[in-house]
Write a protein that holds these residues in place. Structure first.
Motif, mmCIF file in Angstrom:
data_model
loop_
_atom_site.group_PDB
_atom_site.id
_atom_site.type_symbol
_atom_site.label_atom_id
_atom_site.label_comp_id
_atom_site.label_asym_id
_atom_site.label_seq_id
_atom_site.Cartn_x
_atom_site.Cartn_y
_atom_site.Cartn_z
ATOM 1 N N GLY A 98 -48.626 18.054 3.351
ATOM 2 C CA GLY A 98 -47.625 17.546 4.274
ATOM 3 C C GLY A 98 -46.200 17.744 3.816
ATOM 4 N N LEU A 99 -45.479 16.630 3.671
ATOM 5 C CA LEU A 99 -44.050 16.673 3.409
ATOM 6 C C LEU A 99 -43.750 17.101 1.976
ATOM 7 N N ASP A 100 -42.500 17.532 1.762
ATOM 8 C CA ASP A 100 -42.058 17.974 0.445
ATOM 9 C C ASP A 100 -41.894 16.771 -0.476
ATOM 10 N N GLN A 101 -42.841 16.614 -1.387
ATOM 11 C CA GLN A 101 -42.851 15.440 -2.256
ATOM 12 C C GLN A 101 -41.736 15.447 -3.294
ATOM 13 N N THR A 102 -41.023 16.556 -3.438
ATOM 14 C CA THR A 102 -39.889 16.563 -4.358
ATOM 15 C C THR A 102 -38.642 15.955 -3.715
ATOM 16 N N ASN A 103 -38.674 15.766 -2.411
ATOM 17 C CA ASN A 103 -37.564 15.142 -1.689
ATOM 18 C C ASN A 103 -37.860 13.644 -1.583
ATOM 19 N N LEU A 104 -37.457 12.889 -2.579
ATOM 20 C CA LEU A 104 -37.854 11.483 -2.669
ATOM 21 C C LEU A 104 -37.346 10.629 -1.517
ATOM 22 N N PRO A 105 -36.078 10.763 -1.081
ATOM 23 C CA PRO A 105 -35.649 9.946 0.060
ATOM 24 C C PRO A 105 -36.513 10.185 1.298
ATOM 25 N N LEU A 106 -36.851 11.451 1.545
ATOM 26 C CA LEU A 106 -37.667 11.767 2.716
ATOM 27 C C LEU A 106 -39.045 11.147 2.624
ATOM 28 N N VAL A 107 -39.775 11.425 1.539
ATOM 29 C CA VAL A 107 -41.167 10.965 1.469
ATOM 30 C C VAL A 107 -41.263 9.457 1.310
ATOM 31 N N ASP A 108 -40.284 8.847 0.645
ATOM 32 C CA ASP A 108 -40.330 7.395 0.499
ATOM 33 C C ASP A 108 -40.059 6.709 1.829
ATOM 34 N N ALA A 158 -40.631 8.001 4.663
ATOM 35 C CA ALA A 158 -41.736 8.345 5.559
ATOM 36 C C ALA A 158 -43.051 7.757 5.054
ATOM 37 N N PHE A 159 -42.967 6.919 4.009
ATOM 38 C CA PHE A 159 -44.091 6.123 3.496
ATOM 39 C C PHE A 159 -45.133 6.923 2.724
ATOM 40 N N MET A 160 -44.858 8.187 2.428
ATOM 41 C CA MET A 160 -45.836 9.039 1.763
ATOM 42 C C MET A 160 -45.589 9.177 0.259
ATOM 43 N N GLY A 161 -44.414 8.798 -0.223
ATOM 44 C CA GLY A 161 -44.047 9.062 -1.597
ATOM 45 C C GLY A 161 -44.816 8.287 -2.642
ATOM 46 N N PRO A 162 -44.734 6.952 -2.635
ATOM 47 C CA PRO A 162 -45.371 6.169 -3.708
ATOM 48 C C PRO A 162 -46.865 6.423 -3.875
ATOM 49 N N PRO A 163 -47.669 6.434 -2.796
ATOM 50 C CA PRO A 163 -49.107 6.661 -3.022
ATOM 51 C C PRO A 163 -49.410 8.051 -3.569
#
Length: 297
Positions: free
Chosen positions: A105-115, A117-122
């Motif tokens: 899915g989303l670019d996990q290196t872009n922390l503001p985006l994934v966080d 969008a609720f996908m970052g921490p998990p």
């Protein structure tokens, strides 16, 4: 070895996993094993071995992983978070060299985006767990949203993810730093991300494609306008009120923020050519998305 041979996949008959299995079977280079729950009634394609497991029994999971070169995990976002960790622990104890976590899915290196969008921490927790076990290397696949499914921002298609996985596995595993000088092997992406995309389009691009495909005019459609920040805030409020739709609204809207967070093609580059992925036509897959009634969603 010129390619990895034994590939275990969780979610082999699911929306993402089924396309990966299709492409692996087409390659004709792999022995594919579908890891399924002991009570599953899903039917795997011909040529796929099936290993039924009990997620409550660690030894059952380890037995299914033994001899595997790669574990590919495709799980629903609604799956229990401990399920993926159990798979990772079993892969480590079985000595599986590579894990592709449920990272599509989303670019996990872009922390503001994934966080936001609720996908970052998990996702970070999963990757950290793999590294802490110290056995397997992980590879995350950045592909945006699934165009077929959602006509979402910076999207890829389900089949492109399948081709990406098959191409990467066909190019060989080796060990860290031992890609033999051939860019594109698994070792080149160890504990990092591969970036692919079918299309990088705006909502306007998608609307214009839909107009071409359906033979309609703009005046045939009801078009409303809403700022992305306002729509994102509404999604958060819906979530607070227990409305699950708010999660989807906020997640999608966040990628359309005007700061271009969702456009990783420009900031990170793409590995499409490296993996031999073909150029695809937007209208062709818009047509599939708006006309297909019997699909895999």
């Amino acid at each position: 070895m010129s390619h990895v041979k034994n590939v275990a996949i969780v979610g082999a008959t699911g929306t993402v996993g089924s396309y990966i299995v299709d492409e692996l079977l087409k390659a004709g280079k792999h022995q594919v094993t579908a890891i399924t729950r002991h009570d599953s009634t899903a039917v795997s394609p011909d040529g796929v071995q099936v290993a039924k497991v009990d997620y409550a029994d660690h030894n059952s999971l380890v037995a299914a992983m033994r001899g595997q070169d790669v574990l590919v995990i495709t799980m629903s976002v609604q799956a229990p978070k401990e399920a993926q960790l159990k798979l990772i622990d079993a892969a480590a104890d079985a000595g599986v060299p590579w894990v592709l976590p449920s990272e599509w899915g989303l670019d996990q290196t872009n922390l503001p985006l994934v966080d936001e969008a609720f996908m970052g921490p998990p996702s970070r927790a999963v990757r950290k767990h793999i590294e802490e076990r110290g056995v397997s290397g992980w590879i995350g696949v950045v592909c945006g949203f699934w165009y077929d499914f959602s006509l979402g921002g910076s999207p890829s298609r389900y089949s492109r993810a399948g081709r990406c996985a098959a191409a990467g596995l066909a190019d060989g595993g080796g060990s860290e730093g031992e890609s033999g000088g051939k860019k594109g092997s698994l070792a080149d992406f160890r504990n990092s991300f591969v970036y692919i995309s079918s299309f990088c389009v705006s909502q306007r691009d998608m609307l214009e494609s839909a107009l071409r495909v359906t033979g309609t005019k703009l005046e045939d459609w009801k078009v409303s306008h809403e700022g992305s920040a306002e729509r994102y805030a509404k999604g958060l409020q819906m979530m607070k009120e227990g409305n699950r739709v708010g999660f989807v609204q906020a997640m999608y809207t966040r990628t359309f923020f005007p700061n271009d967070d969702g456009v990783y093609k420009e900031s990170r580059g793409l590995d499409n050519e490296l993996l031999g992925l073909p150029v695809e036509d937007l209208d062709e897959f818009t047509r599939l998305a708006v006309t297909r009634k019997d699909d895999k969603y």
